[in-house]
Motif scaffolding. Structure first.
Motif, PDB file in Angstrom:
ATOM      1  N   ALA A  66      -7.106  12.790  -1.845  1.00 40.97           N
ATOM      2  CA  ALA A  66      -6.277  13.308  -1.830  1.00 40.97           C
ATOM      3  C   ALA A  66      -5.650  13.621  -3.288  1.00 40.97           C
ATOM      4  N   VAL A  67      -5.434  12.412  -3.612  1.00 36.13           N
ATOM      5  CA  VAL A  67      -5.085  13.008  -4.900  1.00 36.13           C
ATOM      6  C   VAL A  67      -5.502  14.229  -6.294  1.00 36.13           C
ATOM      7  N   PHE A  68      -6.675  12.874  -6.248  1.00 36.39           N
ATOM      8  CA  PHE A  68      -8.543  13.619  -7.436  1.00 36.39           C
ATOM      9  C   PHE A  68      -8.703  14.828  -6.795  1.00 36.39           C
ATOM     10  N   LEU A  69      -8.783  15.758  -5.845  1.00 37.89           N
ATOM     11  CA  LEU A  69      -9.064  17.273  -5.316  1.00 37.89           C
ATOM     12  C   LEU A  69      -8.261  17.307  -4.877  1.00 37.89           C
ATOM     13  N   ASP A  70      -6.358  17.202  -4.866  1.00 42.46           N
ATOM     14  CA  ASP A  70      -5.649  17.896  -4.489  1.00 42.46           C
ATOM     15  C   ASP A  70      -5.948  18.581  -3.342  1.00 42.46           C
ATOM     16  N   SER A  71      -6.085  17.404  -1.915  1.00 41.83           N
ATOM     17  CA  SER A  71      -6.768  18.061  -0.597  1.00 41.83           C
ATOM     18  C   SER A  71      -5.444  16.920   0.392  1.00 41.83           C
ATOM     19  N   ALA A  72      -5.369  18.812   1.612  1.00 42.96           N
ATOM     20  CA  ALA A  72      -4.463  18.152   2.312  1.00 42.96           C
ATOM     21  C   ALA A  72      -5.953  17.488   3.517  1.00 42.96           C
ATOM     22  N   GLU A  73      -6.960  17.822   3.578  1.00 43.87           N
ATOM     23  CA  GLU A  73      -7.304  16.841   4.590  1.00 43.87           C
ATOM     24  C   GLU A  73      -7.925  15.480   4.299  1.00 43.87           C
ATOM     25  N   CYS A  74      -8.133  15.428   3.116  1.00 41.59           N
ATOM     26  CA  CYS A  74      -7.989  14.193   2.512  1.00 41.59           C
ATOM     27  C   CYS A  74      -6.882  12.899   3.034  1.00 41.59           C
ATOM     28  N   LYS A  75      -5.984  13.736   2.426  1.00 45.63           N
ATOM     29  CA  LYS A  75      -4.224  13.361   2.990  1.00 45.63           C
ATOM     30  C   LYS A  75      -4.321  12.844   4.420  1.00 45.63           C
ATOM     31  N   ALA A  76      -5.036  13.674   5.698  1.00 39.64           N
ATOM     32  CA  ALA A  76      -4.709  13.324   7.293  1.00 39.64           C
ATOM     33  C   ALA A  76      -5.667  12.584   7.345  1.00 39.64           C
ATOM     34  N   LEU A  77      -6.711  12.694   6.502  1.00 38.11           N
ATOM     35  CA  LEU A  77      -7.680  11.521   6.884  1.00 38.11           C
ATOM     36  C   LEU A  77      -7.321   9.605   6.363  1.00 38.11           C
ATOM     37  N   ALA A  78      -6.932   9.795   5.029  1.00 37.21           N
ATOM     38  CA  ALA A  78      -5.966   8.516   5.468  1.00 37.21           C
ATOM     39  C   ALA A  78      -4.909   7.879   5.884  1.00 37.21           C
ATOM     40  N   SER A  79      -4.465   9.293   5.952  1.00 35.55           N
ATOM     41  CA  SER A  79      -3.001   8.810   7.372  1.00 35.55           C
ATOM     42  C   SER A  79      -3.385   8.588   8.334  1.00 35.55           C
ATOM     43  N   ARG A  80      -4.761   8.552   9.013  1.00 36.05           N
ATOM     44  CA  ARG A  80      -5.390   8.346  10.374  1.00 36.05           C
ATOM     45  C   ARG A  80      -5.627   6.808   9.715  1.00 36.05           C
ATOM     46  N   ALA A  81      -6.465   6.252   9.087  1.00 34.11           N
ATOM     47  CA  ALA A  81      -6.827   5.373   8.785  1.00 34.11           C
ATOM     48  C   ALA A  81      -5.682   4.308   8.359  1.00 34.11           C
ATOM     49  N   TYR A  82      -4.392   4.733   7.533  1.00 36.25           N
ATOM     50  CA  TYR A  82      -3.664   3.924   7.098  1.00 36.25           C
ATOM     51  C   TYR A  82      -2.610   3.919   8.948  1.00 36.25           C
ATOM     52  N   HIS A  83      -2.677   4.521   9.363  1.00 32.20           N
ATOM     53  CA  HIS A  83      -2.387   3.874  10.873  1.00 32.20           C
ATOM     54  C   HIS A  83      -3.615   3.147  11.556  1.00 32.20           C
ATOM     55  N   TYR A  84      -4.620   3.421  11.994  1.00 23.91           N
ATOM     56  CA  TYR A  84      -5.411   2.405  12.761  1.00 23.91           C
ATOM     57  C   TYR A  84      -5.496   1.379  11.554  1.00 23.91           C
ATOM     58  N   LEU A  85      -5.086   0.859  10.845  1.00 22.60           N
ATOM     59  CA  LEU A  85      -5.019  -0.354  10.286  1.00 22.60           C
ATOM     60  C   LEU A  85      -3.789  -0.990  10.896  1.00 22.60           C
ATOM     61  N   LEU A  86      -2.615  -0.436  10.496  1.00 22.85           N
ATOM     62  CA  LEU A  86      -1.473  -1.110  11.207  1.00 22.85           C
ATOM     63  C   LEU A  86      -0.543  -1.328  12.263  1.00 22.85           C
ATOM     64  N   ASP A  87      -1.884  -0.502  13.493  1.00 22.24           N
ATOM     65  CA  ASP A  87      -1.726   0.049  14.979  1.00 22.24           C
ATOM     66  C   ASP A  87      -2.718  -1.276  14.889  1.00 22.24           C
ATOM     67  N   HIS A  88      -4.093  -1.764  14.346  1.00 23.21           N
ATOM     68  CA  HIS A  88      -5.104  -2.561  15.013  1.00 23.21           C
ATOM     69  C   HIS A  88      -5.367  -3.687  13.966  1.00 23.21           C
ATOM     70  N   PHE A  89      -5.726  -3.795  13.067  1.00 25.70           N
ATOM     71  CA  PHE A  89      -6.035  -4.806  12.331  1.00 25.70           C
ATOM     72  C   PHE A  89      -4.385  -5.541  11.815  1.00 25.70           C
ATOM     73  N   ASP A  90      -3.737  -5.294  11.598  1.00 26.99           N
ATOM     74  CA  ASP A  90      -2.740  -6.088  11.068  1.00 26.99           C
ATOM     75  C   ASP A  90      -2.454  -6.865  12.666  1.00 26.99           C
ATOM     76  N   ASP A  91      -1.690  -8.237  11.485  1.00 31.30           N
ATOM     77  CA  ASP A  91      -2.058  -9.426  11.949  1.00 31.30           C
ATOM     78  C   ASP A  91      -0.083  -9.522  12.326  1.00 31.30           C
ATOM     79  N   LYS A  92       1.081  -8.880  13.732  1.00 24.60           N
ATOM     80  CA  LYS A  92       2.146  -9.369  13.851  1.00 24.60           C
ATOM     81  C   LYS A  92       2.377  -9.997  14.037  1.00 24.60           C
ATOM     82  N   THR A  93       2.024 -11.233  13.848  1.00 25.40           N
ATOM     83  CA  THR A  93       2.528 -12.776  14.620  1.00 25.40           C
ATOM     84  C   THR A  93       2.329 -13.594  13.030  1.00 25.40           C
ATOM     85  N   ALA A  94       0.691 -13.978  13.367  1.00 24.32           N
ATOM     86  CA  ALA A  94       0.367 -14.671  11.763  1.00 24.32           C
ATOM     87  C   ALA A  94       0.751 -13.845  10.356  1.00 24.32           C
ATOM     88  N   GLY A  95       0.753 -12.527  10.382  1.00 24.85           N
ATOM     89  CA  GLY A  95       0.698 -11.461   9.125  1.00 24.85           C
ATOM     90  C   GLY A  95      -0.447 -11.357   8.321  1.00 24.85           C
TER      91      GLY A  95
END
Length: 398
Positions: A66-95
């Motif tokens: 997103a930074v390297f290519l100055d790409s809004a599409e890459c930034k949107a896909l980064a956001s998709r991966a970010y929220h999936y990480l926090l919603d599904h992979f992040d352990d809310k109990t043990a960390g």
């Protein structure tokens, strides 16, 4: 035979965009996040499990792109991966982050590999750099604190390999079936180093600086074997080496990542001390691992004294950056020539001519179709990072 392009910054930038476009077109899972596996022929395994390594590597790549290519599409896909990480992979109990989910995002394996926590830190720092979202940096710092609390060996130093979901000791510490079952490994330390370098560049506190400096010195002194320029791969608690082979790909990857850590610390004394070691590692890879057709071999097996010449995509990607880094450090055109040969080989043997994403194995390898194009261990991280780093190195003025 396909016509290959010369090794230039514009060509590397263009190919980075091609990689991003391929992932955007093929890897997005409409059910959430990204597919867990796409085969070499492009067919999707819709029920494949989703691993944290793939997800964090996707997050890292699209954030940086997103930074390297100055790409809004890459930034949107980064956001998709970010929220999936926090919603599904992040352990809310043990960390920390879980190791593996099913295709629907439900927990399959909650173990805490230090390697995986490191990739989460690395990816979150890239996302923070791309977006300025404070919650991403806060989460990266949370994972950093967990590693310092649970993984750091205060008696004999270093980071321990793995823990249970609740951060308890495990009998089987292995990162993958290929690895040996030892509590301290080069590979994990290399990616903690990579993560802490990224964290320090975004958050220059005394605590992060101390951890990065401590690890940089430990890596240079305990993991790099200065007597031969190779890495010690598998070690026990007191650092005794049990490596059955040398890994040329890790040797060259570590050379430039160690230099990046030293540059981040910006300590002129340390830069001067360890610069020769960085160059030595690149030189050993060049002299011992480079094959006649231009690619870097996989491994040297100590028991048989034989070289394994199979070409894996990630080794060629890291060698490209490593040799260009050594060229910039020394002005030795031998390293640039090696990088040119690698780039030519990559285009002929690894880049899918009709798509853009790289094949795991070289096209001439009869086993190529048995390896996935996207999967637990293969994202856009090695190939995409190589294009970004190579472009920046080629653009540097002396």
């Amino acid at each position: 035979m396909m016509q290959t392009l010369p090794l230039t910054a514009p060509h590397c930038r263009a190919h980075c965009a091609t990689i991003a476009r391929w992932w955007s077109d093929h890897a997005v899972d409409p059910a959430g996040g990204f597919y867990g596996q796409i085969n070499d022929d492009g067919s999707v395994e819709v029920n494949a499990n989703k691993g944290v390594i793939l997800n964090t590597r996707i997050l890292w790549f699209f954030s940086e792109a997103a930074v390297f290519l100055d790409s809004a599409e890459c930034k949107a896909l980064a956001s998709r991966a970010y929220h999936y990480l926090l919603d599904h992979f992040d352990d809310k109990t043990a960390g920390g982050v879980f190791w593996e989910l099913d295709a629907q995002g439900q927990l399959v394996n909650g173990k805490k590999q230090t390697y995986a926590q490191s990739f989460a830190i690395y990816a979150l720092c890239a996302y923070y750099k791309a977006t300025g979202e404070q919650a991403a940096l806060d989460k990266a710092l949370c994972y950093f604190q967990l590693l310092e609390q649970h993984s750091w060996d205060q008696q004999q130093l270093g980071y321990l390999e793995a823990f249970s979901q609740s951060w308890q000791a495990l009998q089987d510490l292995r990162l993958s079936d290929k690895d040996l079952n030892y509590p301290k490994t080069m590979n994990t330390h290399l990616h903690v180093l990579e993560a802490y370098t990224a964290l320090y560049l975004q958050h220059k506190t005394a605590e992060v600086q101390q951890a990065l400096e401590r690890l940089t010195l430990l890596f240079a002194e305990r993991i790099v074997n200065a007597s031969n320029g190779h890495l010690r791969l598998f070690m026990d608690m007191d650092w005794a080496d049990h490596s059955p082979f040398y890994s040329y790909g890790h040797d060259i990857e570590a050379s430039w990542l160690l230099w990046e850590a030293l540059r981040a610390l910006d300590d002129q004394h340390l830069l001067q001390i360890y610069r020769p070691l960085v160059v030595q590692m690149a030189e050993v890879a060049l002299q011992q691992g480079l094959c006649a057709d231009g690619h870097l071999a996989d491994e040297w097996h100590l028991a048989t004294q034989q070289q394994h010449q199979q070409s894996c995509w990630w080794i060629q990607a890291e060698a490209l950056v490593g040799f260009l880094t050594a060229w910039r450090l020394t002005d030795d055109m031998g390293y640039f020539s090696a990088a040119e040969g690698l780039w030519d080989y990559i285009q002929r043997e690894h880049i899918d001519a009709v798509g853009g994403e790289w094949h795991w194995l070289a096209a001439s390898n009869p086993d190529r179709a048995t390896q996935y194009k996207v999967g637990f261990w293969k994202g856009p991280y090695h190939s995409g990072r190589a294009m970004m780093e190579a472009a920046l190195l080629l653009e540097q003025s002396h």
